[in-house]
Motif scaffolding. Structure first.
Motif, mmCIF file in Angstrom:
data_model
loop_
_atom_site.group_PDB
_atom_site.id
_atom_site.type_symbol
_atom_site.label_atom_id
_atom_site.label_comp_id
_atom_site.label_asym_id
_atom_site.label_seq_id
_atom_site.Cartn_x
_atom_site.Cartn_y
_atom_site.Cartn_z
ATOM 1 N N LEU B 10 0.807 -1.247 -0.093
ATOM 2 C CA LEU B 10 0.040 0.137 -0.048
ATOM 3 C C LEU B 10 0.857 1.175 -0.034
ATOM 4 N N PHE B 11 1.999 1.084 0.828
ATOM 5 C CA PHE B 11 2.973 2.411 0.918
ATOM 6 C C PHE B 11 3.508 2.588 -0.372
ATOM 7 N N SER B 12 3.862 1.504 -1.121
ATOM 8 C CA SER B 12 4.492 1.533 -2.359
ATOM 9 C C SER B 12 3.585 2.372 -3.512
ATOM 10 N N VAL B 13 2.236 1.763 -3.379
ATOM 11 C CA VAL B 13 1.379 2.518 -4.463
ATOM 12 C C VAL B 13 1.278 3.745 -4.152
ATOM 13 N N GLY B 14 1.167 4.436 -2.936
ATOM 14 C CA GLY B 14 1.042 5.603 -2.616
ATOM 15 C C GLY B 14 2.143 6.469 -3.237
ATOM 16 N N LEU B 19 4.876 9.942 -7.332
ATOM 17 C CA LEU B 19 6.058 10.249 -8.312
ATOM 18 C C LEU B 19 5.348 10.128 -9.680
ATOM 19 N N ARG B 20 4.633 9.308 -9.892
ATOM 20 C CA ARG B 20 4.283 8.886 -11.475
ATOM 21 C C ARG B 20 3.199 9.643 -11.964
ATOM 22 N N LYS B 21 2.132 10.160 -11.140
ATOM 23 C CA LYS B 21 0.846 10.731 -11.760
ATOM 24 C C LYS B 21 1.160 12.300 -12.079
ATOM 25 N N GLY B 30 -2.489 10.100 -3.763
ATOM 26 C CA GLY B 30 -1.416 9.168 -3.589
ATOM 27 C C GLY B 30 -0.776 9.717 -2.094
ATOM 28 N N ILE B 31 -0.816 10.904 -1.595
ATOM 29 C CA ILE B 31 -0.538 11.156 -0.234
ATOM 30 C C ILE B 31 -1.316 10.545 0.725
ATOM 31 N N GLY B 32 -2.385 10.570 0.444
ATOM 32 C CA GLY B 32 -3.463 9.986 1.340
ATOM 33 C C GLY B 32 -3.101 8.425 1.544
ATOM 34 N N ILE B 33 -3.002 8.001 0.547
ATOM 35 C CA ILE B 33 -2.516 6.378 0.419
ATOM 36 C C ILE B 33 -1.458 6.140 1.434
#
Lengths: 498, 112
Positions: B10-14, B19-21, B30-33
């Motif tokens: 989950l951390f990596s998804v965030g 970084l990519r969006k 992403g910060i929320g995730i």
């Protein structure tokens, strides 16, 4: 007394917000008085700590709970030294903004945010609990994001957004680091944690937490691979905010937290000091190279901050008592002259109407006071002998040689020469260049803007007097001692509790 | 162990999202995730299987209880995360007013 470092600015922030409709001068007075009160208290704390019969720390149990069960507030030599620096710069910046911030609307919002920032920084310095440190760090950071965006121009919003994203990622890493530490040691109190970690010995979880902390705090301190946000944020913000961010915020949220956690809780190891030294050398070189090519005066100063924070990290990484003294002395000097230079850049912008150094010339003729104070600040940061900046760099270089690291000493010398070169290149035409007709004077400088600059100039000129033992014993020795004693920090805190 | 690994995912998804969006709002998500992952990891540290709330009563014997400290820490962490998200969304709205776009690659008035 201990809790008032947080309570006074926080209460003043609320009071300023409540009297938003009253006269601006009342808000000015409240904000400045709050900073003056915390400065007086921090001077009082440093004299108490250096006095005879002091145990080396003042500990306050919040709510009467005994540590490690409750939250504690710990003021030791390092915290007291940093408190004096922070509140001094805050007072100068607040006094400066009484005049400077007239060009913005809703000045009370600025004061409320600024005092919230001050409360957050003071909270980071006095907290003796690693999660409390994180909370106050977030309070300071959120106030800083909002202050960067204060003018709500397109550039300021962009800078604020980038700063906020980077800052939040850093906070997430720090939070994860705290989670690993708590999982390993089952405590959040720093003094208690130091003794638990010392009894458990080294482990993988500890190394992982160290790396997470170094990444998080390195991002907040803008050490070299993590420095990208700094030039945006520090150059876009209003001048007093830049002075506060560059002079104090990155040092407290970054370097102070690194020093406190790695020296007093983990105990410094060769691996960690090697990592800190690598980041330090990178920041020194990258910062000074990037500062060379800037044309915007505030961007140049911002990259110069990256390079100078490298000196502080270098001193901490070498880690001998002399190097730590040099690092803390340089930290103090850099707070003074970099906030002076940022306040100065605000005055130059006001007088010349632009921040582009190619378009500004001959400030000396138009506003001599601005020019001379800027000159003293620039000379000190370049390391010209009688001023404080020379002595602190000299001590750091000397400590590197003494510790048997000639390459680090050579790097420090080279970067120091580079600093002289880029300040000479960019500041000389700004101050002494010929005035042409198109570069008309835009506005007179104000007393409220000149007074803090003159006061800081006097302090920059007098900073070398810290080397005299009588002054140094009171001001610096406690701070150096609290880092040199390493993880015996826990003994000092529990001794002070009795 | 598997839950800790899922936290890391989950951390990596965030982090990937940040970084990519290119969309500002997706970066905020992403910060929320990332914050959720960190909070989840912290609260899992205090979890015990079949644990109960640490409230003592006179006639009860408690075999296993969860750690209340991690829960209060995470509660504070959530509040901090909320305030950061609120500020970021407020800045994002102002950015849209100024630039007319949410694309971070087009929000480049600052150079260098």
């Amino acid at each position: 007394m201990e809790i008032s470092f947080i309570a006074i600015p926080l209460a003043s922030a609320f009071v300023v917000a409540m009297i938003a409709n009253l006269d601006e001068r009342i808000q000015d007075c409240i904000a400045c008085l709050a900073a003056l009160a915390t400065l007086t208290l921090s001077l009082f704390a440093i004299t108490v700590l250096s006095g005879a019969g002091s145990s080396g720390a003042i500990v306050y149990k919040v709510g009467g709970w005994v540590p490690p069960f409750g939250v504690s507030i710990v003021i030791d030599g390092l915290a007291a030294f940093m408190l004096v620096t922070v509140n001094l710069i805050a007072l100068a910046a607040l006094f400066y903004s009484t005049g400077y911030m007239k060009k913005y609307t809703d000045k009370w919002k600025f004061y409320a945010l600024f005092l919230l920032l001050l409360a957050g920084i003071n909270g980071v310095l006095v907290s003796g609990d690693v999660f409390n440190l994180y909370i106050f760090m977030e309070i300071a950071a959120i106030a800083a994001y909002a202050l960067v965006a204060f003018g709500t121009t397109a550039e300021e919003l962009e800078a604020s957004f980038k700063y906020a994203v980077m800052g939040t990622v850093a906070s997430c890493f720090i939070f994860l680091g705290i989670a690993f530490l708590y999982g390993y040691s089952s405590t959040l109190n720093m003094a208690d944690m130091a003794s638990v970690l010392a009894s458990k010995g080294p482990s993988g979880a500890l190394l992982l937490a160290s790396v997470l902390f170094l990444m998080g705090f390195g991002l907040k301190a803008a050490l070299a691979p993590f420095h990208a946000w700094l030039a945006y944020a520090h150059s876009s913000a209003p001048a007093p905010v830049s002075a506060m961010l560059s002079g104090v915020v990155i040092k407290v949220l970054g370097m102070y937290a690194i020093a406190r956690i790695f020296f007093n809780v983990f105990g410094i190891t060769p691996v960690i000091s090697f990592m800190i030294l690598t980041l330090a050398v990178l920041s020194m070189i990258v910062g000074s190279m990037l500062a060379f090519v800037q044309s915007d005066i505030k961007r140049m100063l911002a990259y110069s901050t990256v390079s100078q924070i490298g000196y502080v990290a270098l001193g901490l990484g070498v880690g001998t008592p002399l190097a730590i003294f040099g690092a803390l002395f340089h930290l103090f000097n850099h707070s003074l002259f970099k906030s002076l230079l940022f306040l100065n850049s605000g005055s130059i912008e006001r007088v010349a109407g632009t921040r582009d150094m190619g378009k500004i010339a001959g400030i000396l003729d138009k506003a001599p006071l601005t020019a001379y104070t800027g000159l003293v600040g620039a000379l000190s940061i370049c390391g010209v002998p009688p001023l404080g900046g020379f002595w602190s760099k000299f001590i750091i270089i000397l400590a590197c040689i003494q510790a048997g690291r000639p390459i680090l000493a050579l790097t420090a010398v080279v970067v120091s020469i580079l600093t002289l070169a880029y300040y000479f290149k960019s500041y000389t035409p700004v101050l002494f260049g010929n005035v042409t007709t198109s570069k008309q004077i835009k506005a007179k400088s104000l007393f409220t803007m000149n007074a803090p600059m003159v006061a800081l100039t006097v302090l920059v000129a007098l900073a070398a007097f810290i080397l005299i033992p009588v002054v140094g014993n009171v001001f610096m020795d406690g701070a150096v001692a609290s880092l040199v004693r390493g993880i015996s920090y826990t003994d000092v805190v529990f001794e002070a509790l009795k | 162990m598997i839950s800790y690994m899922l936290c890391l995912v989950l951390f990596s998804v965030g982090l990937y999202c940040i970084l990519r969006k290119r969309n500002v709002i997706k970066i905020i998500i992403g910060i929320g995730i990332m914050e959720y992952a960190a909070n989840l990891f912290f609260v899992l540290l205090g979890y015990r299987t079949h644990g109960r709330s640490p409230i003592y009563a006179i006639d009860q014997e408690i075999k296993s209880m969860v750690d209340p400290l991690t829960q209060s820490v995470v509660l504070t962490g959530i509040v901090l995360g909320l305030s950061v998200t609120l500020l970021l969304v407020a800045i994002a709205i102002r950015i849209y007013e100024r630039y007319g776009t949410f694309d971070i690659t087009k929000i480049t008035k600052l150079k260098g």
